[in-house]
Design a protein around this motif. Sequence first.
Motif, PDB file in Angstrom:
ATOM      1  N   LEU A 121       0.831  -1.201   0.000  1.00  0.00           N
ATOM      2  CA  LEU A 121       0.000   0.000   0.000  1.00  0.00           C
ATOM      3  C   LEU A 121       0.865   1.250   0.000  1.00  0.00           C
ATOM      4  CD1 LEU A 121      -2.769   1.349   0.141  1.00  0.00           C
ATOM      5  CD2 LEU A 121      -2.675   1.136   2.626  1.00  0.00           C
ATOM      6  N   ASN A 122       1.943   1.254   0.752  1.00  0.00           N
ATOM      7  CA  ASN A 122       2.783   2.439   0.832  1.00  0.00           C
ATOM      8  C   ASN A 122       3.542   2.702  -0.467  1.00  0.00           C
ATOM      9  OD1 ASN A 122       2.730   3.991   3.363  1.00  0.00           O
ATOM     10  ND2 ASN A 122       3.112   2.013   4.322  1.00  0.00           N
ATOM     11  N   VAL A 123       3.993   1.657  -1.148  1.00  0.00           N
ATOM     12  CA  VAL A 123       4.639   1.849  -2.448  1.00  0.00           C
ATOM     13  C   VAL A 123       3.656   2.473  -3.432  1.00  0.00           C
ATOM     14  CG1 VAL A 123       5.601   0.671  -4.463  1.00  0.00           C
ATOM     15  CG2 VAL A 123       6.363   0.029  -2.175  1.00  0.00           C
ATOM     16  N   LEU A 124       2.425   1.957  -3.459  1.00  0.00           N
ATOM     17  CA  LEU A 124       1.407   2.503  -4.356  1.00  0.00           C
ATOM     18  C   LEU A 124       1.087   3.954  -4.007  1.00  0.00           C
ATOM     19  CD1 LEU A 124      -1.048  -0.541  -4.555  1.00  0.00           C
ATOM     20  CD2 LEU A 124       0.417   0.325  -6.394  1.00  0.00           C
ATOM     21  N   ARG A 125       0.974   4.266  -2.723  1.00  0.00           N
ATOM     22  CA  ARG A 125       0.674   5.636  -2.298  1.00  0.00           C
ATOM     23  C   ARG A 125       1.765   6.603  -2.728  1.00  0.00           C
ATOM     24  NH1 ARG A 125       1.376   6.065   2.922  1.00  0.00           N
ATOM     25  NH2 ARG A 125       0.095   7.896   3.291  1.00  0.00           N
ATOM     26  N   MET A 126       3.012   6.232  -2.516  1.00  0.00           N
ATOM     27  CA  MET A 126       4.117   7.116  -2.875  1.00  0.00           C
ATOM     28  C   MET A 126       4.186   7.340  -4.392  1.00  0.00           C
ATOM     29  SD  MET A 126       5.592   8.045  -0.033  1.00  0.00           S
ATOM     30  CE  MET A 126       3.920   8.052   0.652  1.00  0.00           C
ATOM     31  N   ALA A 127       3.981   6.259  -5.157  1.00  0.00           N
ATOM     32  CA  ALA A 127       4.019   6.380  -6.619  1.00  0.00           C
ATOM     33  C   ALA A 127       2.898   7.284  -7.125  1.00  0.00           C
ATOM     34  CB  ALA A 127       3.913   4.995  -7.257  1.00  0.00           C
ATOM     35  N   MET A 128       1.696   7.089  -6.600  1.00  0.00           N
ATOM     36  CA  MET A 128       0.568   7.923  -7.015  1.00  0.00           C
ATOM     37  C   MET A 128       0.762   9.372  -6.601  1.00  0.00           C
ATOM     38  SD  MET A 128      -2.710   5.480  -6.210  1.00  0.00           S
ATOM     39  CE  MET A 128      -2.905   3.880  -6.998  1.00  0.00           C
ATOM     40  N   ALA A 129       1.295   9.601  -5.407  1.00  0.00           N
ATOM     41  CA  ALA A 129       1.526  10.962  -4.936  1.00  0.00           C
ATOM     42  C   ALA A 129       2.525  11.682  -5.834  1.00  0.00           C
ATOM     43  CB  ALA A 129       2.018  10.946  -3.494  1.00  0.00           C
ATOM     44  N   LEU A 130       3.553  10.970  -6.291  1.00  0.00           N
ATOM     45  CA  LEU A 130       4.523  11.567  -7.196  1.00  0.00           C
ATOM     46  C   LEU A 130       3.872  11.942  -8.525  1.00  0.00           C
ATOM     47  CD1 LEU A 130       7.712   9.367  -6.632  1.00  0.00           C
ATOM     48  CD2 LEU A 130       7.424  11.773  -6.059  1.00  0.00           C
ATOM     49  N   VAL A 131       3.032  11.053  -9.053  1.00  0.00           N
ATOM     50  CA  VAL A 131       2.346  11.341 -10.320  1.00  0.00           C
ATOM     51  C   VAL A 131       1.432  12.546 -10.167  1.00  0.00           C
ATOM     52  CG1 VAL A 131       0.675  10.470 -11.993  1.00  0.00           C
ATOM     53  CG2 VAL A 131       2.493   8.966 -11.148  1.00  0.00           C
ATOM     54  N   PHE A 132       0.636  12.585  -9.094  1.00  0.00           N
ATOM     55  CA  PHE A 132      -0.257  13.719  -8.852  1.00  0.00           C
ATOM     56  C   PHE A 132       0.542  15.025  -8.741  1.00  0.00           C
ATOM     57  CE2 PHE A 132      -3.479  10.772  -6.537  1.00  0.00           C
ATOM     58  CZ  PHE A 132      -3.909  10.302  -7.762  1.00  0.00           C
ATOM     59  N   SER A 133       1.701  14.953  -8.085  1.00  0.00           N
ATOM     60  CA  SER A 133       2.523  16.151  -7.906  1.00  0.00           C
ATOM     61  C   SER A 133       3.052  16.650  -9.240  1.00  0.00           C
ATOM     62  CB  SER A 133       3.696  15.854  -6.959  1.00  0.00           C
ATOM     63  OG  SER A 133       3.243  15.502  -5.677  1.00  0.00           O
ATOM     64  N   LEU A 134       3.526  15.739 -10.071  1.00  0.00           N
ATOM     65  CA  LEU A 134       4.060  16.129 -11.381  1.00  0.00           C
ATOM     66  C   LEU A 134       2.979  16.772 -12.241  1.00  0.00           C
ATOM     67  CD1 LEU A 134       6.321  13.032 -12.153  1.00  0.00           C
ATOM     68  CD2 LEU A 134       7.045  15.292 -11.392  1.00  0.00           C
ATOM     69  N   VAL A 135       1.768  16.221 -12.187  1.00  0.00           N
ATOM     70  CA  VAL A 135       0.656  16.813 -12.938  1.00  0.00           C
ATOM     71  C   VAL A 135       0.351  18.215 -12.421  1.00  0.00           C
ATOM     72  CG1 VAL A 135      -1.814  16.630 -13.437  1.00  0.00           C
ATOM     73  CG2 VAL A 135      -0.366  14.578 -13.541  1.00  0.00           C
ATOM     74  N   LEU A 136       0.349  18.375 -11.105  1.00  0.00           N
ATOM     75  CA  LEU A 136       0.093  19.689 -10.507  1.00  0.00           C
ATOM     76  C   LEU A 136       1.150  20.695 -10.932  1.00  0.00           C
ATOM     77  CD1 LEU A 136      -1.503  21.476  -8.497  1.00  0.00           C
ATOM     78  CD2 LEU A 136       0.020  20.614  -6.693  1.00  0.00           C
ATOM     79  N   ASN A 149       6.883  18.379  -0.558  1.00  0.00           N
ATOM     80  CA  ASN A 149       6.377  17.024  -0.344  1.00  0.00           C
ATOM     81  C   ASN A 149       6.802  16.075  -1.460  1.00  0.00           C
ATOM     82  OD1 ASN A 149       4.802  15.188   1.263  1.00  0.00           O
ATOM     83  ND2 ASN A 149       3.265  15.234  -0.345  1.00  0.00           N
ATOM     84  N   PHE A 150       7.073  16.620  -2.644  1.00  0.00           N
ATOM     85  CA  PHE A 150       7.561  15.793  -3.746  1.00  0.00           C
ATOM     86  C   PHE A 150       8.838  15.062  -3.334  1.00  0.00           C
ATOM     87  CE2 PHE A 150      10.473  15.273  -7.293  1.00  0.00           C
ATOM     88  CZ  PHE A 150       9.712  14.575  -8.218  1.00  0.00           C
ATOM     89  N   TYR A 151       9.760  15.806  -2.728  1.00  0.00           N
ATOM     90  CA  TYR A 151      11.021  15.191  -2.314  1.00  0.00           C
ATOM     91  C   TYR A 151      10.800  14.187  -1.193  1.00  0.00           C
ATOM     92  CZ  TYR A 151      13.295  18.705  -5.188  1.00  0.00           C
ATOM     93  OH  TYR A 151      13.698  19.467  -6.254  1.00  0.00           O
ATOM     94  N   ARG A 152       9.841  14.458  -0.322  1.00  0.00           N
ATOM     95  CA  ARG A 152       9.522  13.504   0.734  1.00  0.00           C
ATOM     96  C   ARG A 152       9.004  12.202   0.112  1.00  0.00           C
ATOM     97  NH1 ARG A 152       5.721  14.454   4.570  1.00  0.00           N
ATOM     98  NH2 ARG A 152       7.015  13.847   6.335  1.00  0.00           N
ATOM     99  N   CYS A 153       8.190  12.321  -0.939  1.00  0.00           N
ATOM    100  CA  CYS A 153       7.646  11.132  -1.602  1.00  0.00           C
ATOM    101  C   CYS A 153       8.735  10.364  -2.344  1.00  0.00           C
ATOM    102  CB  CYS A 153       6.528  11.520  -2.562  1.00  0.00           C
ATOM    103  SG  CYS A 153       5.012  12.070  -1.756  1.00  0.00           S
ATOM    104  N   VAL A 154       9.730  11.074  -2.891  1.00  0.00           N
ATOM    105  CA  VAL A 154      10.856  10.403  -3.547  1.00  0.00           C
ATOM    106  C   VAL A 154      11.576   9.515  -2.541  1.00  0.00           C
ATOM    107  CG1 VAL A 154      13.129  10.751  -4.591  1.00  0.00           C
ATOM    108  CG2 VAL A 154      11.193  12.135  -5.347  1.00  0.00           C
ATOM    109  N   ALA A 155      11.863  10.075  -1.365  1.00  0.00           N
ATOM    110  CA  ALA A 155      12.488   9.270  -0.308  1.00  0.00           C
ATOM    111  C   ALA A 155      11.580   8.113   0.090  1.00  0.00           C
ATOM    112  CB  ALA A 155      12.792  10.148   0.904  1.00  0.00           C
TER     113      ALA A 155
END
Length: 306
Positions: free
Chosen positions: A35-50, A198-204
């Motif tokens: 679940l956490n891998v999926l959350r981080m990946a989705m958060a990165l995608v959402f951030s890039l779109v934003l 938060n993008f960098y936090r999600c990368v980590a």
Amino acid sequence: MTYLGELISIGVAFSWTATALLSEFGSKRLGNLTLNVLRMAMALVFSLVLFGIVTGSILPPGASAEAAAWMLLSGLVGYVIGDFCLFQCYIIIGSRYGQLFMTLAPLAAALMAWVTLGQQMNAMSIVAMLVTLLGIGISVLGRGEHHKVSLKLPLNGVLYAIGAAMCQGIGLVLSKIGMDHYVASADMPDWLVPFSANFYRCVAGIIGFTLLMYFRDGMAPLREALHDKKGLTAATATTIFGPFVGVGFSLMAVQYTAAGIASTLMAMTPIIILLPSYWLFHEKITLKAVLGAIISVVGVSLFFLT
């Protein structure tokens, strides 16, 4: 706007209530690391779109090398260690009790700010800590068969919850330090800084969780999760309310009001979550549970508002 930070903080409390309930369901269905891998990946995608919509570039703007380093460290502490502990405690003791223990996060943030930022603590802070601990104790302690006082919850779940609270509080202060190193840019409005941070936090986060999954279970659980529609729906909703909207706005709240006040208001989740937990998971609401949650939040409030 007057009290903008406070209003954002209250909204974050509701957002974290939603993500706590969704995370409990998703963790039990998919597993903590998946679940956490999926959350981080989705958060990165959402951030890039934003970033692409707002700035015209998908790369996060405004971060100096020093700011990025602090945010990566914040992600390691707050996401990889903190969320691993948090989701594990959801599996063991449930999201309602997990969020009750998260009232310790502002206390950890204050201690971290005292050490790193020189923010002062006084005698009332000790009183507030004791009040918060009293509220948690009322909720999770009961009369045992062989002892006058007994822990009603599994000890490992409690330890995971305490670890999660400590890491969230420390991670919030590390994020604050990182955002203080951001470089002002005409291309990036102030409200976008927390999302860039938060993008960098999600990368980590995605690097850390992927490594943990690879060495612990391999990648098979992730491949299986991609075919689980209910699991993916829960992961998507958890991402929106958690590491994207929730965390992004929690960092924004710190920009517009004191970290202590923001943390206090965001700590209302243990009260808000009582009714949804009853409706969704049929967890009994007792007078002790309500009283304990209220006392814990009052304790957090005393800590910061004195």
